[in-house]
Design a protein around this motif. Sequence first.
Motif: not given
Length: 671
Positions: A100-106, A146-152
């Motif tokens: 997920c984006a949160f995991y990648r960014d952190r 915005h309908g983004a998926t796989n964020q958290v």
Amino acid sequence: MGSVLSIIKNSITQRSQVVAWCSLIFTSLTGIALLSSYSSRIRVIRKRWIRIQVRKWLMDPYMKGSDTDAFVSYYRNVLCHQQKINNDLLENILRNNHSCAFYRDRSIALLCSKGEPNTLVDEFREKVPLTTYSDYRDYFEQTVLHGATNQVVSDRIIYFALSSGTTGKPKTIPITKKIIEKYFTLARISPSVIWRSLPNASYPVPEQRSFVLLSGQQAKSFLRSKDGTPMGALSQILSVVSPFPGVRLITSNFNVIALDLVERIPDFYTNLFVQLVFALAIPDLFSYTVTFAPEFIHTINLIETSREEMASCIASASFNPSVIVQSKIHDHQLINRLNRALYETLLEYGGTTYQSERAKHIRKVCMERKKPGLLHRLWPKLIYATTALSGSFSSYKQQAQFYCGDKIVLTNLTIYSASEGYLGTIASIHTDEYVLSPTTVFFEFIREEDVHQSQPKTCLLSEIEPDCRYELVCTTEAGLVRYRMGDIIECTRFLTRADDLVPLPSELHQIPRIPLISVAYRMGNLLDIIGEKTTEQNLIDTITKTVDEWRQQGVIADIIDFTSYPKLDAFPPYYIFFFELGDDQQYETLQSTVDKLVDQYLRQFNFVYDRARDATYIAPAKCNFVRNGTFSTFIHEKLLTVHASPIQVKPHRLLKTEQHIQYFHANCLGQ
């Protein structure tokens, strides 16, 4: 003469035809009425039969206290291996969400995919920082707006729970199907704790029902995210999400009223009135559940004050005598459905004769307002009542117990939950203790003395100690990672074979180290009637803006102190504030605007309070100015003891006793 006879004959013939037609119409209407009556009876019999069979075959086996009930299975398979199962859960969460984006960014990855769970846990706590809601806000907005998926979270989000949060800013928490399924697992365990703790003879017969105050709205009324995912209070999730087939049917059959009827009544006060009438129509309820203690007391106050109107509805088997219903519900089809449902409910218990007797009993019982045990007198077979009694709600326990009397067990809310997750189940019907659930959330704990640090060290579930307080830190399947909940809990003791705890399986001689906790307080919360969580900071911001508004109008005034309490015996309930001004002479100028301004800014600073006001769950706040010196006198005469100096006595922003409330009312200006 012949023509006269002919006229008479024709007249008689016409009258005979009229009589025949009238007889036919009357017979038809009678037949329809009988068919309708039989149809209603058939529906009542069918619903009752289904309810009994579901109780016998699907619910009793895991609810009724035995060596095969849901708690025993949970104890043996989960609680006895608490830390290992909690560690395994963390590993699964990280594996599931690592892309997920949160995991990648952190830089959160699957830290030690092939290592031992304990190694993974240590590395996770060392490398991943603690978080608060502000760390997730942008990711959730990407998903919602915005309908983004796989964020958290990688699992499909089926619902967004909206909450005010400790700062009053709106919080949006994703909910997945897996989370709801685990909730229903906990929901099976809690009743078995209750029934294991009570005598076998008290177990209700299959015909009995429970009252749970329902919350819901029609699917079309929910807010929606960009991709159409519903958003709303966690308590209303069943209105739009069905975790398994038949859940709505079961909820409707075992409660006093169908969920779809509740959803169609948007006005909170009217909805509450209708649900309570249905509850009163049933003489043998075995449990009474309202989530929040202030609302629990509010329901009973409403029964007392509206007893005549409620009794009239029951006596007539309809809501036609109700001024509340007739003035607030303009959908005649809905009123007809409510009337039919109420009629069929009363028909199950005896029909017309029962209606009259039940109404008379309600009027008589509710006249005895100063006598304890009102719930028992209304429902003599009521076994227990449930509401939130820990933390900030503990001050309401005495009043709730008064309504229960000594014949009804008053228990804490059976599941410890928040918008962020389902955290535990009750460990006792006599105390406010919970056992935390290692299958739903990965737990860490910050010692109370360290909560003001930004990145303090944490303890694990197996490391917390009795008589110590901790802030709860959670990693959840919904994507929250080392998330600081703001809940301060106290580890009270370890699970034992104590008389005031749930009985443990007899064959187990050695009991593992299973900590019990109670909720001490929530950081920041002050006023909370229905879950709106108005904080002290919300009130300070509101007062600041109000004073600024006065100054813009040319009135230089200062509020030097304030306190408050929730007015729960009003319908709808509301906040009452007491303000002390720097100059008493200004109160006449400010009194005309203060109510409007305070309510306006409260709505601005607390999103959930604003929605509750829109839905008429809460009425506008009312404000009073008190004489100069009122707060100083209050501290010295009411609060100061020989064990504390004046500087140790903190301001009482929330009044909790009737004596203190009356003190401030007696010191209001203008009296």
